[in-house]
Design an enzyme around this catalytic site. Structure first.
Site, PDB file in Angstrom:
ATOM      1  N   LYS A   1       0.805  -1.179   0.000  1.00  0.00           N
ATOM      2  CA  LYS A   1       0.000   0.000   0.000  1.00  0.00           C
ATOM      3  C   LYS A   1       0.852   1.248   0.000  1.00  0.00           C
ATOM      4  CE  LYS A   1      -3.644  -1.735   3.029  1.00  0.00           C
ATOM      5  NZ  LYS A   1      -4.268  -1.590   4.331  1.00  0.00           N
ATOM      6  N   GLY A   2       2.038   1.141   0.538  1.00  0.00           N
ATOM      7  CA  GLY A   2       2.850   2.318   0.794  1.00  0.00           C
ATOM      8  C   GLY A   2       3.151   3.186  -0.406  1.00  0.00           C
TER       9      GLY A   2
ATOM     10  N   GLU B   1       8.234   1.579  -5.685  1.00  0.00           N
ATOM     11  CA  GLU B   1       8.158   1.279  -4.254  1.00  0.00           C
ATOM     12  C   GLU B   1       8.454   2.547  -3.455  1.00  0.00           C
ATOM     13  OE1 GLU B   1       6.998  -0.273  -1.797  1.00  0.00           O
ATOM     14  OE2 GLU B   1       8.139  -2.140  -1.637  1.00  0.00           O
TER      15      GLU B   1
ATOM     16  N   ASP C   1      14.545  -1.132   2.078  1.00  0.00           N
ATOM     17  CA  ASP C   1      15.483  -1.278   3.181  1.00  0.00           C
ATOM     18  C   ASP C   1      16.261  -2.580   3.032  1.00  0.00           C
ATOM     19  OD1 ASP C   1      13.343  -2.880   4.015  1.00  0.00           O
ATOM     20  OD2 ASP C   1      12.924  -1.714   5.801  1.00  0.00           O
TER      21      ASP C   1
ATOM     22  N   LYS D   1      16.989   3.143   2.437  1.00  0.00           N
ATOM     23  CA  LYS D   1      17.753   2.997   3.680  1.00  0.00           C
ATOM     24  C   LYS D   1      18.876   2.000   3.415  1.00  0.00           C
ATOM     25  CE  LYS D   1      14.211   3.697   7.234  1.00  0.00           C
ATOM     26  NZ  LYS D   1      13.522   3.061   8.375  1.00  0.00           N
TER      27      LYS D   1
ATOM     28  N   ASP E   1       3.646   3.966   6.795  1.00  0.00           N
ATOM     29  CA  ASP E   1       2.793   3.880   7.969  1.00  0.00           C
ATOM     30  C   ASP E   1       3.487   3.221   9.153  1.00  0.00           C
ATOM     31  OD1 ASP E   1       1.207   0.807   8.312  1.00  0.00           O
ATOM     32  OD2 ASP E   1       2.689   1.160   6.739  1.00  0.00           O
TER      33      ASP E   1
ATOM     34  N   ARG F   1      -0.066   7.433   7.199  1.00  0.00           N
ATOM     35  CA  ARG F   1       0.183   7.455   5.752  1.00  0.00           C
ATOM     36  C   ARG F   1      -0.185   8.799   5.135  1.00  0.00           C
ATOM     37  NH1 ARG F   1       1.073   2.224   3.724  1.00  0.00           N
ATOM     38  NH2 ARG F   1       0.103   0.553   4.905  1.00  0.00           N
TER      39      ARG F   1
END
Length: 182
Positions: free
Chosen positions: A42-43, A98, A102, A130, A158, A164
């Site tokens: 969802k991000g 995306e 990370d 990251k 989130d 979000r």
């Protein structure tokens, strides 16, 4: 929500500039190609929408939902496809979109998974990286910004499905997630 934020790490203006720069590069690189963006839900939703609005060439898009977290906050290392894409990608140029990379586990898996459908190419576009948390090497073809290893929320990212909708990238106060990330 703002009372839960330790600091703003990246402002709305910095995000807007980053998105426009990425969209401009993608528009030039794919000017004569059949481009499909595949957003990792969802991000990525807000980033994907902003990127789409700023790309100046014809582009299709779809979404895929994958998880390596289960119900926790630490990656299990095993990727599960929750919802697959619903468009044909054979022979088309794909960019996986995306919000954050990370460990690199999910993006590596998705790149291999989508490559099985014989697209012309598969590249990766991430808003935030990251690199200090990388477990698997991964090439990000389009990268917005490197960020420190802090717990960030906002702009689609989130904690427990909250935050979000913050327009900036913010560092969450430790007491909000303390004990949950162990």
């Amino acid at each position: 929500m703002l009372e839960d934020v330790k600091k703003v790490l990246i402002t709305e203006e910095e995000i807007e500039k980053m998105v426009k720069g990425l969209a401009s590069r993608i528009s030039v690189d794919y000017a004569d190609k059949q481009l499909v963006l595949i957003g990792v839900m969802k991000g990525c939703l807000i980033f994907l929408a902003d990127l789409l609005r700023n790309i100046s060439i014809p582009v299709e898009f779809g979404t895929i939902t994958a998880s390596s977290y289960g119900s926790g906050t630490v990656s299990t290392g095993q990727i599960k496809i929750i919802n697959d894409i619903d468009i044909e990608i054979r022979g088309k140029d794909i960019i996986i979109v995306e919000d954050l990379v990370d460990t690199g586990l999910t993006l590596n898996y998705l790149k291999e998974f989508l490559s099985l459908r014989e697209p012309a190419s598969v590249k990766i576009c991430v808003a935030f990286d990251k690199p200090s948390r990388r477990k698997n090497p991964i090439d990000t073809d389009y990268k917005g910004m490197d960020i420190p290893d802090e717990f960030i929320v906002g702009y689609g990212l989130d904690f427990d499905e909250k935050y979000r909708n913050l327009p900036e990238i913010c560092v969450l106060k430790e007491e909000i997630y303390n004990g949950v990330l162990d």
